[in-house]
Motif scaffolding. Structure first.
Motif, PDB file in Angstrom:
ATOM      1  N   VAL A 196       0.863  -1.189   0.000  1.00  9.38           N
ATOM      2  CA  VAL A 196       0.000   0.000   0.000  1.00  9.38           C
ATOM      3  C   VAL A 196       0.900   1.240   0.000  1.00  9.38           C
ATOM      4  O   VAL A 196       1.890   1.296   0.727  1.00  9.38           O
ATOM      5  N   ALA A 197       0.558   2.241  -0.827  1.00  3.65           N
ATOM      6  CA  ALA A 197       1.385   3.451  -0.922  1.00  3.65           C
ATOM      7  C   ALA A 197       1.371   4.222   0.394  1.00  3.65           C
ATOM      8  O   ALA A 197       0.349   4.298   1.087  1.00  3.65           O
ATOM      9  N   ALA A 198       2.510   4.823   0.710  1.00  8.96           N
ATOM     10  CA  ALA A 198       2.663   5.552   1.983  1.00  8.96           C
ATOM     11  C   ALA A 198       1.636   6.667   2.119  1.00  8.96           C
ATOM     12  O   ALA A 198       1.134   6.924   3.221  1.00  8.96           O
ATOM     13  N   LEU A 199       1.302   7.332   1.018  1.00 11.21           N
ATOM     14  CA  LEU A 199       0.328   8.435   1.052  1.00 11.21           C
ATOM     15  C   LEU A 199      -1.003   7.957   1.645  1.00 11.21           C
ATOM     16  O   LEU A 199      -1.628   8.651   2.457  1.00 11.21           O
ATOM     17  N   VAL A 200      -1.430   6.790   1.219  1.00 12.40           N
ATOM     18  CA  VAL A 200      -2.717   6.243   1.670  1.00 12.40           C
ATOM     19  C   VAL A 200      -2.572   5.662   3.079  1.00 12.40           C
ATOM     20  O   VAL A 200      -3.402   5.900   3.958  1.00 12.40           O
ATOM     21  N   LYS A 201      -1.499   4.942   3.308  1.00 15.96           N
ATOM     22  CA  LYS A 201      -1.296   4.327   4.638  1.00 15.96           C
ATOM     23  C   LYS A 201      -1.135   5.391   5.706  1.00 15.96           C
ATOM     24  O   LYS A 201      -1.636   5.258   6.838  1.00 15.96           O
ATOM     25  N   ASN A 202      -0.458   6.493   5.356  1.00 16.55           N
ATOM     26  CA  ASN A 202      -0.301   7.587   6.324  1.00 16.55           C
ATOM     27  C   ASN A 202      -1.667   8.130   6.743  1.00 16.55           C
ATOM     28  O   ASN A 202      -1.916   8.367   7.924  1.00 16.55           O
ATOM     29  N   ALA A 203      -2.557   8.322   5.757  1.00 16.33           N
ATOM     30  CA  ALA A 203      -3.907   8.816   6.076  1.00 16.33           C
ATOM     31  C   ALA A 203      -4.602   7.848   7.029  1.00 16.33           C
ATOM     32  O   ALA A 203      -5.225   8.259   8.014  1.00 16.33           O
ATOM     33  N   LEU A 204      -4.463   6.549   6.762  1.00 12.04           N
ATOM     34  CA  LEU A 204      -5.116   5.555   7.627  1.00 12.04           C
ATOM     35  C   LEU A 204      -4.467   5.521   9.020  1.00 12.04           C
ATOM     36  O   LEU A 204      -5.149   5.339  10.030  1.00 12.04           O
ATOM     37  N   ASP A 205      -3.170   5.752   9.084  1.00  9.18           N
ATOM     38  CA  ASP A 205      -2.505   5.789  10.394  1.00  9.18           C
ATOM     39  C   ASP A 205      -3.047   6.930  11.255  1.00  9.18           C
ATOM     40  O   ASP A 205      -3.126   6.814  12.479  1.00  9.18           O
ATOM     41  N   HIS A 206      -3.447   8.038  10.619  1.00 11.59           N
ATOM     42  CA  HIS A 206      -4.025   9.164  11.377  1.00 11.59           C
ATOM     43  C   HIS A 206      -5.306   8.757  12.115  1.00 11.59           C
ATOM     44  O   HIS A 206      -5.694   9.411  13.082  1.00 11.59           O
ATOM     45  N   LEU A 207      -5.957   7.672  11.674  1.00 11.84           N
ATOM     46  CA  LEU A 207      -7.207   7.256  12.325  1.00 11.84           C
ATOM     47  C   LEU A 207      -6.965   6.784  13.759  1.00 11.84           C
ATOM     48  O   LEU A 207      -7.908   6.601  14.533  1.00 11.84           O
ATOM     49  N   GLU A 208      -5.693   6.591  14.109  1.00 15.13           N
ATOM     50  CA  GLU A 208      -5.367   6.269  15.500  1.00 15.13           C
ATOM     51  C   GLU A 208      -5.944   7.329  16.443  1.00 15.13           C
ATOM     52  O   GLU A 208      -6.308   7.029  17.586  1.00 15.13           O
ATOM     53  N   GLU A 209      -6.053   8.578  15.947  1.00 13.02           N
ATOM     54  CA  GLU A 209      -6.612   9.663  16.768  1.00 13.02           C
ATOM     55  C   GLU A 209      -8.092   9.430  17.081  1.00 13.02           C
ATOM     56  O   GLU A 209      -8.667  10.123  17.922  1.00 13.02           O
ATOM     57  N   LEU A 210      -8.742   8.511  16.376  1.00  9.46           N
ATOM     58  CA  LEU A 210     -10.166   8.233  16.615  1.00  9.46           C
ATOM     59  C   LEU A 210     -10.363   7.015  17.520  1.00  9.46           C
ATOM     60  O   LEU A 210     -11.462   6.471  17.612  1.00  9.46           O
ATOM     61  N   ARG A 211      -9.279   6.588  18.188  1.00 12.16           N
ATOM     62  CA  ARG A 211      -9.384   5.332  18.959  1.00 12.16           C
ATOM     63  C   ARG A 211     -10.395   5.422  20.096  1.00 12.16           C
ATOM     64  O   ARG A 211     -10.981   4.420  20.483  1.00 12.16           O
ATOM     65  N   HIS A 212     -10.636   6.637  20.647  1.00  9.88           N
ATOM     66  CA  HIS A 212     -11.582   6.755  21.771  1.00  9.88           C
ATOM     67  C   HIS A 212     -12.957   7.215  21.322  1.00  9.88           C
ATOM     68  O   HIS A 212     -13.805   7.519  22.156  1.00  9.88           O
ATOM     69  N   ASP A 213     -13.185   7.321  20.013  1.00 10.04           N
ATOM     70  CA  ASP A 213     -14.496   7.743  19.516  1.00 10.04           C
ATOM     71  C   ASP A 213     -15.565   6.699  19.847  1.00 10.04           C
ATOM     72  O   ASP A 213     -15.247   5.521  20.012  1.00 10.04           O
ATOM     73  N   THR A 222      -4.526  -0.329  -7.598  1.00  9.89           N
ATOM     74  CA  THR A 222      -4.031  -0.285  -8.976  1.00  9.89           C
ATOM     75  C   THR A 222      -2.566  -0.724  -8.973  1.00  9.89           C
ATOM     76  O   THR A 222      -1.846  -0.493  -7.999  1.00  9.89           O
ATOM     77  N   ALA A 223      -2.155  -1.358 -10.044  1.00  8.85           N
ATOM     78  CA  ALA A 223      -0.752  -1.764 -10.193  1.00  8.85           C
ATOM     79  C   ALA A 223      -0.440  -1.846 -11.673  1.00  8.85           C
ATOM     80  O   ALA A 223      -1.336  -2.087 -12.484  1.00  8.85           O
ATOM     81  N   ALA A 224       0.818  -1.630 -12.025  1.00  5.83           N
ATOM     82  CA  ALA A 224       1.205  -1.645 -13.436  1.00  5.83           C
ATOM     83  C   ALA A 224       1.576  -3.058 -13.865  1.00  5.83           C
ATOM     84  O   ALA A 224       2.672  -3.311 -14.372  1.00  5.83           O
ATOM     85  N   GLY A 225       0.675  -3.996 -13.621  1.00  2.66           N
ATOM     86  CA  GLY A 225       0.907  -5.395 -13.959  1.00  2.66           C
ATOM     87  C   GLY A 225      -0.028  -6.223 -13.102  1.00  2.66           C
ATOM     88  O   GLY A 225      -0.788  -5.673 -12.306  1.00  2.66           O
ATOM     89  N   TRP A 226       0.063  -7.574 -13.270  1.00  5.20           N
ATOM     90  CA  TRP A 226      -0.856  -8.439 -12.504  1.00  5.20           C
ATOM     91  C   TRP A 226      -0.219  -8.979 -11.234  1.00  5.20           C
ATOM     92  O   TRP A 226      -0.881  -9.529 -10.378  1.00  5.20           O
ATOM     93  N   GLN A 227       1.117  -8.844 -11.100  1.00  7.85           N
ATOM     94  CA  GLN A 227       1.774  -9.594 -10.029  1.00  7.85           C
ATOM     95  C   GLN A 227       1.452  -9.088  -8.625  1.00  7.85           C
ATOM     96  O   GLN A 227       1.162  -9.884  -7.736  1.00  7.85           O
ATOM     97  N   THR A 228       1.499  -7.772  -8.397  1.00 13.62           N
ATOM     98  CA  THR A 228       1.435  -7.305  -6.996  1.00 13.62           C
ATOM     99  C   THR A 228       0.056  -6.826  -6.548  1.00 13.62           C
ATOM    100  O   THR A 228      -0.140  -6.565  -5.364  1.00 13.62           O
ATOM    101  N   GLY A 229      -0.881  -6.703  -7.503  1.00 14.29           N
ATOM    102  CA  GLY A 229      -2.198  -6.161  -7.143  1.00 14.29           C
ATOM    103  C   GLY A 229      -2.890  -6.955  -6.050  1.00 14.29           C
ATOM    104  O   GLY A 229      -3.389  -6.394  -5.070  1.00 14.29           O
ATOM    105  N   GLY A 230      -2.909  -8.304  -6.202  1.00 12.71           N
ATOM    106  CA  GLY A 230      -3.626  -9.160  -5.250  1.00 12.71           C
ATOM    107  C   GLY A 230      -3.033  -9.066  -3.849  1.00 12.71           C
ATOM    108  O   GLY A 230      -3.762  -8.961  -2.860  1.00 12.71           O
ATOM    109  N   GLY A 231      -1.706  -9.087  -3.771  1.00  9.55           N
ATOM    110  CA  GLY A 231      -1.036  -9.001  -2.461  1.00  9.55           C
ATOM    111  C   GLY A 231      -1.320  -7.672  -1.781  1.00  9.55           C
ATOM    112  O   GLY A 231      -1.563  -7.602  -0.572  1.00  9.55           O
ATOM    113  N   THR A 232      -1.295  -6.590  -2.585  1.00 12.47           N
ATOM    114  CA  THR A 232      -1.542  -5.259  -2.006  1.00 12.47           C
ATOM    115  C   THR A 232      -2.992  -5.144  -1.555  1.00 12.47           C
ATOM    116  O   THR A 232      -3.280  -4.547  -0.509  1.00 12.47           O
ATOM    117  N   LEU A 233      -3.906  -5.745  -2.326  1.00 11.71           N
ATOM    118  CA  LEU A 233      -5.326  -5.724  -1.935  1.00 11.71           C
ATOM    119  C   LEU A 233      -5.511  -6.469  -0.606  1.00 11.71           C
ATOM    120  O   LEU A 233      -6.217  -6.000   0.291  1.00 11.71           O
TER     121      LEU A 233
END
Ligand SMILES: Cc1cc2nc3c(=O)[nH]c(=O)nc-3n(C[C@H](O)[C@H](O)[C@H](O)COP(=O)(O)O)c2cc1C
Length: 205
Positions: free
Chosen positions: A93-110, A125-136
């Motif tokens: 998973v790209a860092a840009l997206v994972k970073n956004a999800l890591d921010h959800l730690e701030e919602l732990r007491h919601d 999305t991936a530029a081929g078939w090899q890594t898409g499934g693993g990343t998903l």
């Protein structure tokens, strides 16, 4: 088309994903899935690559959230469902997206911590078939860790072959349909939950 008239309000479905590239395949895929949710009656809001780029690197316990972070977290806390879209970068998973999800730690007491009790459609999305499934699979594992409910259908788009255009190939056409279906599954799950608010609140404890 779902009849929302009996529901308290239309569900809010938030899209989170993209890359730094304008008009990226990832962001296009995310928009197509959100269109599917909107057609099923949801209100939609998207945090694309540019929005995610405004979030600072998540460092636990370091300072007050920025205005961009607060806006993002407020919307996530309000949302009834999500679509996540990430490119596969170096097999994950790209860092840009994972970073956004890591921010959800701030919602732990919601009252609804993280993505608790809500459906989450996952698109890679991936530029081929090899890594898409693993990343998903990795993105779905993150959704589980955040207490979300991955939708039955997850999508991998091979951006080297699928351009996600209406006038594209047969594979493109099928992919457009599947992206819309993911959005619909998120919206329909949110509708189902809205008829069982007590059960939903009980499950969160
Ligand atoms: C830093 C970087 C790493 C990448 N790593 C992979 C990879 O491991 N496997 C793969 O199939 N594609 C990889 N790609 C290609 C992206 O997954 C592909 O471009 C993706 O579909 C995103 O395109 P978009 O910017 O149009 O959304 C990589 C691209 C970049 C920029």
């Amino acid at each position: 088309m779902v009849d929302w008239t009996a529901a308290p309000r239309p569900p809010l479905v938030i899209g989170i994903g993209g890359t730094g590239r304008p008009d990226s395949t990832t962001e296009r895929a995310l928009r197509l899935a959100l269109d599917g949710a909107a057609r099923a009656g949801a209100e939609v809001r998207m945090f694309g690559g540019e929005d995610l780029g405004r979030l600072p690197v998540f460092l636990p316990g370091r300072g007050e959230p920025t205005a961009a972070t607060r806006e993002f977290l407020d919307q996530v806390a309000r949302a009834d469902g999500f679509v996540l879209a990430s490119p596969s970068y170096h097999g994950g998973v790209a860092a840009l997206v994972k970073n956004a999800l890591d921010h959800l730690e701030e919602l732990r007491h919601d009252p609804r911590p993280y993505l608790d009790g809500r459906a989450v459609g996952c698109v890679v999305t991936a530029a081929g078939w090899q890594t898409g499934g693993g990343t998903l699979a990795s993105l779905r594992a993150t959704v589980h860790a955040l207490r979300g409910w991955p939708t039955p259908l997850g999508i991998t788009v091979n951006s080297a072959e699928q351009k996600l255009r209406d006038d594209g190939t047969e594979a493109d056409r099928r992919c457009l349909e599947q992206l819309a279906l993911v959005g619909r599954q998120v919206a329909e799950f949110a509708l189902g939950r809205s008829f069982a608010p007590r059960a939903a609140a009980g499950a969160a404890r």
